[in-house]
Design an enzyme around this catalytic site. Structure first.
Site, mmCIF file in Angstrom:
data_model
loop_
_atom_site.group_PDB
_atom_site.id
_atom_site.type_symbol
_atom_site.label_atom_id
_atom_site.label_comp_id
_atom_site.label_asym_id
_atom_site.label_seq_id
_atom_site.Cartn_x
_atom_site.Cartn_y
_atom_site.Cartn_z
ATOM 1 C CG HIS A 238 -1.809 -1.147 1.388
ATOM 2 N ND1 HIS A 238 -2.827 -1.405 0.503
ATOM 3 C CD2 HIS A 238 -1.870 -2.127 2.321
ATOM 4 C CE1 HIS A 238 -3.483 -2.483 0.896
ATOM 5 N NE2 HIS A 238 -2.927 -2.949 1.988
HETATM 6 C C1 BDR Z 1 -3.071 1.298 5.086
HETATM 7 O O1 BDR Z 1 -3.370 0.843 6.395
HETATM 8 C C2 BDR Z 1 -2.198 0.501 7.073
HETATM 9 O O2 BDR Z 1 -2.338 -0.706 7.752
HETATM 10 C C3 BDR Z 1 -1.102 0.447 6.060
HETATM 11 O O3 BDR Z 1 0.135 0.868 6.620
HETATM 12 C C4 BDR Z 1 -1.561 1.378 4.967
HETATM 13 O O4 BDR Z 1 -1.129 2.699 5.228
HETATM 14 C C5 BDR Z 1 -3.731 0.346 4.102
HETATM 15 O O5 BDR Z 1 -5.123 0.367 4.250
#
Ligand code: BDR
Ligand code: CA
Length: 302
Positions: A238
């Protein structure tokens, strides 16, 4: 590496977090960013661990010259929700890293404002990898400084893709919907990088070898292996997508959308909604995923 100007000046606002750690290591290794500082925010893990993890990552990379400043300890109006099931009790899956070799600064929001006021207008970007609490406070408490931000590129939201918290809500926006609403409607040069894109940029066990070979690459391979957790075949990267988009926008398809954030009390708090009349937000909706992974590997090689 890309046609974008080298050495983009950035503040990284982050809650490390395994995928945050990969994003930070990539930014340090690729030589394309001038990282003015890391500001921490509570999210994947509480503010103390989030701040400490930023310090530890910088120490591991021999970059303790980069300031780390402690940010918001909780969302604007809600209780936070740590994700220890994904990121581990320490936020980094128990990864062996050096202990912090210095204390963090305090007052991330005021520090951001100072940096923005001291830099030429629009020359400093904010790469936001966690809940948007710090950024919302900047908009509220230092509106003049906020107008001086160059780009804000933020991982968050889900448009046509299911959420990862509610059916339509994504973790970063769902953790602090009030903050997300402030940021999305503030008229900033904002690009959201939602799950629609980040779920396409995945690394599986077979790709780890291609990342190894440098300090940053070896650490990333270790972190991603920890991120596989309970035997999953591959994991979405992500937060690294934020850095990749900053460097290589040509790898992404970006649409303009008039958006609002659900800040209600229901299960979809944090969900993005279309809202006629809202200021346009850029939203990354498509990605050349093999190109993005190739850029990640190339950047980690330095
Ligand atoms: C986001 O949520 C967090 O757990 C990750 O670091 C990322 O920024 C993904 O939905
Ligand atoms: Ca994050």
């Amino acid at each position: 590496m890309s046609q974008s100007p080298a050495n983009q000046r950035v503040i990284i606002d982050t809650d490390p977090g395994l995928d945050d750690a990969v994003a930070i290591l990539f930014a340090l290794a690729c030589g394309q960013f001038d990282i003015v500082g890391l500001t921490s925010v509570a999210g994947n893990i509480g503010i103390e661990a989030s701040t400490r993890n930023s310090l530890r990552l910088l120490a591991a990379m021999g970059r303790s010259d980069i300031p780390v400043i402690t940010g918001a300890a909780k969302p604007l109006r809600r209780a936070g929700a740590e994700l220890v099931s994904i990121h581990g009790e320490d936020g980094l899956g128990g990864l062996a890293l050096p202990q912090p070799d210095r204390a963090a600064g305090s007052g991330a929001v005021a520090w951001m404002a100072e940096q923005l006021n001291a830099a030429p207008a629009k020359s400093l970007d904010i790469l936001a990898l966690g809940p948007l609490t710090n950024l919302a406070l900047l908009v509220q408490d230092h509106p003049g400084a906020a107008t001086r931000i160059g780009r804000v590129i933020a991982m968050g939201g889900a448009v046509d893709e299911p959420g990862n918290i509610g059916a339509r809500s994504e973790y970063n926006l769902a953790t602090d919907p009030e903050a997300a609403r402030i940021v999305v409607t503030a008229g900033l040069d904002l690009t959201l990088v939602p799950l629609d894109v980040t779920r396409r940029v995945r690394v599986g066990p077979a790709q780890l070898a291609a990342l190894r070979g440098t300090l940053a690459g070896n650490l990333c391979a270790e972190i991603i292996a920890l991120y596989f957790g309970n035997g999953r075949e591959s994991r979405p990267l992500h937060d690294p997508c934020v850095m990749l988009l900053a460097l290589a926008p040509e790898l992404f398809g970006v649409d303009q959308m008039a958006l609002q954030v659900d800040a209600g009390d229901g299960p979809e708090a944090g969900a993005l909604e279309r809202a006629e009349g809202a200021p346009p937000t850029k939203v990354a909706m498509r990605v050349d995923a093999p190109g993005a992974i190739a850029l990640l590997a190339q950047g980690l090689r330095g």
